[in-house]
Scaffold this motif. Structure first.
Motif, PDB file in Angstrom:
ATOM      1  N   SER A  87       0.860  -1.197   0.000  1.00 12.65           N
ATOM      2  CA  SER A  87       0.000   0.000   0.000  1.00 12.65           C
ATOM      3  C   SER A  87       0.888   1.237   0.000  1.00 12.65           C
ATOM      4  CB  SER A  87      -0.931   0.009   1.225  1.00 12.65           C
ATOM      5  OG  SER A  87      -0.161  -0.083   2.430  1.00 12.65           O
ATOM      6  N   ASP A  88       1.715   1.350  -1.041  1.00  2.52           N
ATOM      7  CA  ASP A  88       2.708   2.421  -1.109  1.00  2.52           C
ATOM      8  C   ASP A  88       2.261   3.617  -1.933  1.00  2.52           C
ATOM      9  OD1 ASP A  88       4.865   1.073   0.380  1.00  2.52           O
ATOM     10  OD2 ASP A  88       4.808  -0.334  -1.297  1.00  2.52           O
ATOM     11  N   GLU A  89       0.993   3.654  -2.325  1.00  2.68           N
ATOM     12  CA  GLU A  89       0.430   4.763  -3.076  1.00  2.68           C
ATOM     13  C   GLU A  89       1.143   4.980  -4.413  1.00  2.68           C
ATOM     14  OE1 GLU A  89       0.265   8.215  -0.626  1.00  2.68           O
ATOM     15  OE2 GLU A  89      -1.152   7.341   0.780  1.00  2.68           O
ATOM     16  N   VAL A  90       1.553   3.882  -5.039  1.00  7.13           N
ATOM     17  CA  VAL A  90       2.083   3.961  -6.399  1.00  7.13           C
ATOM     18  C   VAL A  90       0.894   4.033  -7.355  1.00  7.13           C
ATOM     19  CG1 VAL A  90       3.437   2.763  -8.160  1.00  7.13           C
ATOM     20  CG2 VAL A  90       4.150   2.679  -5.766  1.00  7.13           C
ATOM     21  N   ILE A  91       0.901   5.036  -8.243  1.00  9.30           N
ATOM     22  CA  ILE A  91      -0.253   5.297  -9.100  1.00  9.30           C
ATOM     23  C   ILE A  91       0.101   5.050 -10.567  1.00  9.30           C
ATOM     24  CG2 ILE A  91      -1.889   7.047  -9.911  1.00  9.30           C
ATOM     25  CD1 ILE A  91      -2.377   6.154  -7.058  1.00  9.30           C
ATOM     26  N   TYR A  92      -0.826   4.381 -11.282  1.00 13.15           N
ATOM     27  CA  TYR A  92      -0.690   4.222 -12.731  1.00 13.15           C
ATOM     28  C   TYR A  92      -1.809   5.030 -13.384  1.00 13.15           C
ATOM     29  CZ  TYR A  92      -0.205   2.126 -17.347  1.00 13.15           C
ATOM     30  OH  TYR A  92      -0.011   1.932 -18.691  1.00 13.15           O
ATOM     31  N   SER A  93      -1.441   5.876 -14.358  1.00 12.84           N
ATOM     32  CA  SER A  93      -2.413   6.762 -14.994  1.00 12.84           C
ATOM     33  C   SER A  93      -2.723   6.294 -16.408  1.00 12.84           C
ATOM     34  CB  SER A  93      -1.872   8.204 -15.049  1.00 12.84           C
ATOM     35  OG  SER A  93      -1.606   8.693 -13.753  1.00 12.84           O
ATOM     36  N   TYR A  94      -4.004   6.234 -16.729  1.00 11.61           N
ATOM     37  CA  TYR A  94      -4.434   5.922 -18.092  1.00 11.61           C
ATOM     38  C   TYR A  94      -4.651   7.230 -18.844  1.00 11.61           C
ATOM     39  CZ  TYR A  94      -5.226   1.060 -16.679  1.00 11.61           C
ATOM     40  OH  TYR A  94      -5.062  -0.224 -16.242  1.00 11.61           O
ATOM     41  N   ILE A  95      -3.879   7.454 -19.905  1.00 13.25           N
ATOM     42  CA  ILE A  95      -4.029   8.685 -20.673  1.00 13.25           C
ATOM     43  C   ILE A  95      -5.299   8.617 -21.522  1.00 13.25           C
ATOM     44  CG2 ILE A  95      -1.568   9.152 -20.754  1.00 13.25           C
ATOM     45  CD1 ILE A  95      -1.506   8.015 -23.566  1.00 13.25           C
ATOM     46  N   GLY A  96      -5.847   9.778 -21.828  1.00  8.50           N
ATOM     47  CA  GLY A  96      -7.049   9.835 -22.653  1.00  8.50           C
ATOM     48  C   GLY A  96      -7.077  11.105 -23.473  1.00  8.50           C
ATOM     49  N   VAL A  97      -7.578  11.030 -24.718  1.00  9.75           N
ATOM     50  CA  VAL A  97      -7.719  12.181 -25.603  1.00  9.75           C
ATOM     51  C   VAL A  97      -9.197  12.544 -25.706  1.00  9.75           C
ATOM     52  CG1 VAL A  97      -7.439  13.043 -27.959  1.00  9.75           C
ATOM     53  CG2 VAL A  97      -5.662  11.611 -26.937  1.00  9.75           C
ATOM     54  N   HIS A  98      -9.520  13.820 -25.411  1.00  8.55           N
ATOM     55  CA  HIS A  98     -10.906  14.279 -25.465  1.00  8.55           C
ATOM     56  C   HIS A  98     -11.228  15.007 -26.762  1.00  8.55           C
ATOM     57  CE1 HIS A  98     -11.153  14.306 -20.771  1.00  8.55           C
ATOM     58  NE2 HIS A  98     -11.181  13.101 -21.278  1.00  8.55           N
ATOM     59  N   SER A  99     -10.324  15.897 -27.208  1.00  5.03           N
ATOM     60  CA  SER A  99     -10.599  16.689 -28.397  1.00  5.03           C
ATOM     61  C   SER A  99      -9.301  17.255 -28.955  1.00  5.03           C
ATOM     62  CB  SER A  99     -11.561  17.838 -28.072  1.00  5.03           C
ATOM     63  OG  SER A  99     -10.981  18.721 -27.108  1.00  5.03           O
ATOM     64  N   VAL A 100      -9.374  17.787 -30.187  1.00  7.49           N
ATOM     65  CA  VAL A 100      -8.227  18.453 -30.806  1.00  7.49           C
ATOM     66  C   VAL A 100      -8.696  19.781 -31.390  1.00  7.49           C
ATOM     67  CG1 VAL A 100      -7.074  16.283 -31.336  1.00  7.49           C
ATOM     68  CG2 VAL A 100      -8.574  17.310 -33.054  1.00  7.49           C
ATOM     69  N   HIS A 101      -7.769  20.731 -31.480  1.00 12.50           N
ATOM     70  CA  HIS A 101      -8.083  22.037 -32.082  1.00 12.50           C
ATOM     71  C   HIS A 101      -6.845  22.548 -32.801  1.00 12.50           C
ATOM     72  CE1 HIS A 101     -10.031  25.887 -32.663  1.00 12.50           C
ATOM     73  NE2 HIS A 101      -8.871  26.439 -32.339  1.00 12.50           N
ATOM     74  N   PRO A 102      -6.998  22.945 -34.080  1.00 11.51           N
ATOM     75  CA  PRO A 102      -8.209  22.833 -34.878  1.00 11.51           C
ATOM     76  C   PRO A 102      -8.504  21.376 -35.231  1.00 11.51           C
ATOM     77  CG  PRO A 102      -6.403  23.520 -36.257  1.00 11.51           C
ATOM     78  CD  PRO A 102      -5.871  23.528 -34.844  1.00 11.51           C
ATOM     79  N   ILE A 103      -9.697  21.121 -35.737  1.00 16.48           N
ATOM     80  CA  ILE A 103     -10.070  19.750 -36.079  1.00 16.48           C
ATOM     81  C   ILE A 103      -9.658  19.385 -37.494  1.00 16.48           C
ATOM     82  CG2 ILE A 103     -12.013  19.743 -34.470  1.00 16.48           C
ATOM     83  CD1 ILE A 103     -13.861  20.160 -36.900  1.00 16.48           C
ATOM     84  N   SER A 104      -9.065  20.341 -38.211  1.00 13.37           N
ATOM     85  CA  SER A 104      -8.644  20.070 -39.584  1.00 13.37           C
ATOM     86  C   SER A 104      -7.468  20.957 -39.947  1.00 13.37           C
ATOM     87  CB  SER A 104      -9.811  20.304 -40.556  1.00 13.37           C
ATOM     88  OG  SER A 104     -10.247  21.657 -40.486  1.00 13.37           O
ATOM     89  N   GLY A 105      -6.794  20.595 -41.046  1.00 15.12           N
ATOM     90  CA  GLY A 105      -5.667  21.363 -41.539  1.00 15.12           C
ATOM     91  C   GLY A 105      -5.344  20.933 -42.956  1.00 15.12           C
ATOM     92  N   PRO A 106      -4.504  21.697 -43.658  1.00 13.53           N
ATOM     93  CA  PRO A 106      -4.184  21.358 -45.044  1.00 13.53           C
ATOM     94  C   PRO A 106      -3.418  20.043 -45.148  1.00 13.53           C
ATOM     95  CG  PRO A 106      -2.762  23.105 -44.250  1.00 13.53           C
ATOM     96  CD  PRO A 106      -3.806  22.909 -43.206  1.00 13.53           C
ATOM     97  N   SER A 107      -3.630  19.336 -46.255  1.00 12.21           N
ATOM     98  CA  SER A 107      -2.974  18.046 -46.444  1.00 12.21           C
ATOM     99  C   SER A 107      -1.466  18.188 -46.581  1.00 12.21           C
ATOM    100  CB  SER A 107      -3.547  17.341 -47.678  1.00 12.21           C
ATOM    101  OG  SER A 107      -3.371  18.139 -48.835  1.00 12.21           O
ATOM    102  N   SER A 108      -0.988  19.410 -46.813  1.00 11.55           N
ATOM    103  CA  SER A 108       0.458  19.643 -46.872  1.00 11.55           C
ATOM    104  C   SER A 108       1.104  19.569 -45.489  1.00 11.55           C
ATOM    105  CB  SER A 108       0.742  21.010 -47.493  1.00 11.55           C
ATOM    106  OG  SER A 108       0.082  22.034 -46.767  1.00 11.55           O
ATOM    107  N   GLY A 109       0.280  19.525 -44.443  1.00  7.30           N
ATOM    108  CA  GLY A 109       0.789  19.424 -43.078  1.00  7.30           C
ATOM    109  C   GLY A 109       1.171  20.770 -42.504  1.00  7.30           C
ATOM    110  N   ASP A 110       1.986  20.737 -41.443  1.00  2.00           N
ATOM    111  CA  ASP A 110       2.519  21.935 -40.800  1.00  2.00           C
ATOM    112  C   ASP A 110       1.463  22.736 -40.044  1.00  2.00           C
ATOM    113  OD1 ASP A 110       4.866  23.177 -40.147  1.00  2.00           O
ATOM    114  OD2 ASP A 110       4.740  24.653 -41.763  1.00  2.00           O
TER     115      ASP A 110
END
Length: 268
Positions: A87-110
């Motif tokens: 009972s050493d209070e070692v914690i494991y965190s599960y990462i999660g993605v809720h949203s992104v901004h902007p939701i789109s961009g040019p196909s050329s990237g960047d």
């Protein structure tokens, strides 16, 4: 990642049989995540380290990691007796993605993309994955990070993140790659520096945007897409105000769709 299957290492001390001073038998060593009723047997271990594959979990949660070295004792099964697990209070965190901004961009990237989620940590190999392409990411806080989109085919890809460059989230948030817009002409092409109502831009790949804007000189104004004429109408009335008055012969930069980096602008 919440899907589990992440190989991780638990560090500690005293992972030995106190009677013999030897490493405890494999089946006696067990690890559970969040009081899991089905503890896992480490795949490898030493007197100070245990290797374990994480079970699935709920995105965004944090669970205690507990170890026992008497896992085969019937009294320790189903928590019949307290004190079987550490009972050493070692914690494991599960990462999660809720949203992104902007939701789109040019196909050329960047495109600078901000990812909003939970349990992000400033680790050694923080990454974003657009479809199958992995790019470096940069932590802003425990709930946000940013990365730059790569060049991609027109369409959408799933954007996931990883804190170690290997194990990624599995939340299925989409990022859209659209064809790069280009402007061939604007009407009117010139006018008074003291008044302006609407400028209409014609070109290629102007449709399908999510947040149309035009930048006239240094002033960003609202815009909208006209599907009938396949053009973008820029509302430049605000730029005609004295504080934002355009200079004579000033070049106009037009920016469309989701906000992306200025180098993708079209100049007229």
């Amino acid at each position: 990642p919440s899907a589990g299957g992440h190989s991780t290492t638990i560090h500690g001390e005293g992972f030995i049989d106190e009677t013999t001073g030897l490493l405890l038998p494999t089946l006696n060593r067990k690890v559970r995540f969040g009081h899991d009723p089905n503890p896992r047997v480490p795949s490898d271990g030493t007197t100070s380290m245990l290797s374990i594959v994480t079970p699935p979990g709920t995105p965004g949660t944090q669970v205690p990691v507990e170890v026992t070295f008497i896992g085969n004792d019937p009294q320790c099964q189903n928590d019949a007796v307290a004190g079987c697990y550490t009972s050493d209070e070692v914690i494991y965190s599960y990462i999660g993605v809720h949203s992104v901004h902007p939701i789109s961009g040019p196909s050329s990237g960047d495109t600078n993309v901000t990812v909003i989620g939970v349990n992000f940590g400033d680790c050694e190999a923080v990454s974003c994955r657009f479809g199958t392409v992995v790019v470096p990411a940069h932590i802003i806080s425990s709930t946000s990070l940013w990365c730059v989109s790569p060049a991609a085919d027109i369409g959408s890809s799933v954007l996931e993140v990883s804190m170690n460059g290997v194990d990624f989230s599995s939340d299925g948030v989409q990022f859209v790659h659209f064809a790069v817009p280009t402007v061939g002409a604007i009407l009117p092409s010139q006018g008074s520096q003291y008044s302006c109502n609407t400028v209409v831009a014609f070109g290629l790949n102007l449709h399908g945007g999510t947040d149309y804007k035009c930048r006239l000189g240094d002033t960003i104004v609202s815009a909208s897409y006209d599907s009938v004429s396949a053009s973008v109408e820029c509302d430049c009335s605000m730029s005609a105000a004295p504080a934002n008055r355009l200079k004579p012969c000033q070049r106009w930069h037009l920016q469309f769709a989701s906000p992306y980096r200025p180098r993708h602008r079209t100049s007229i």
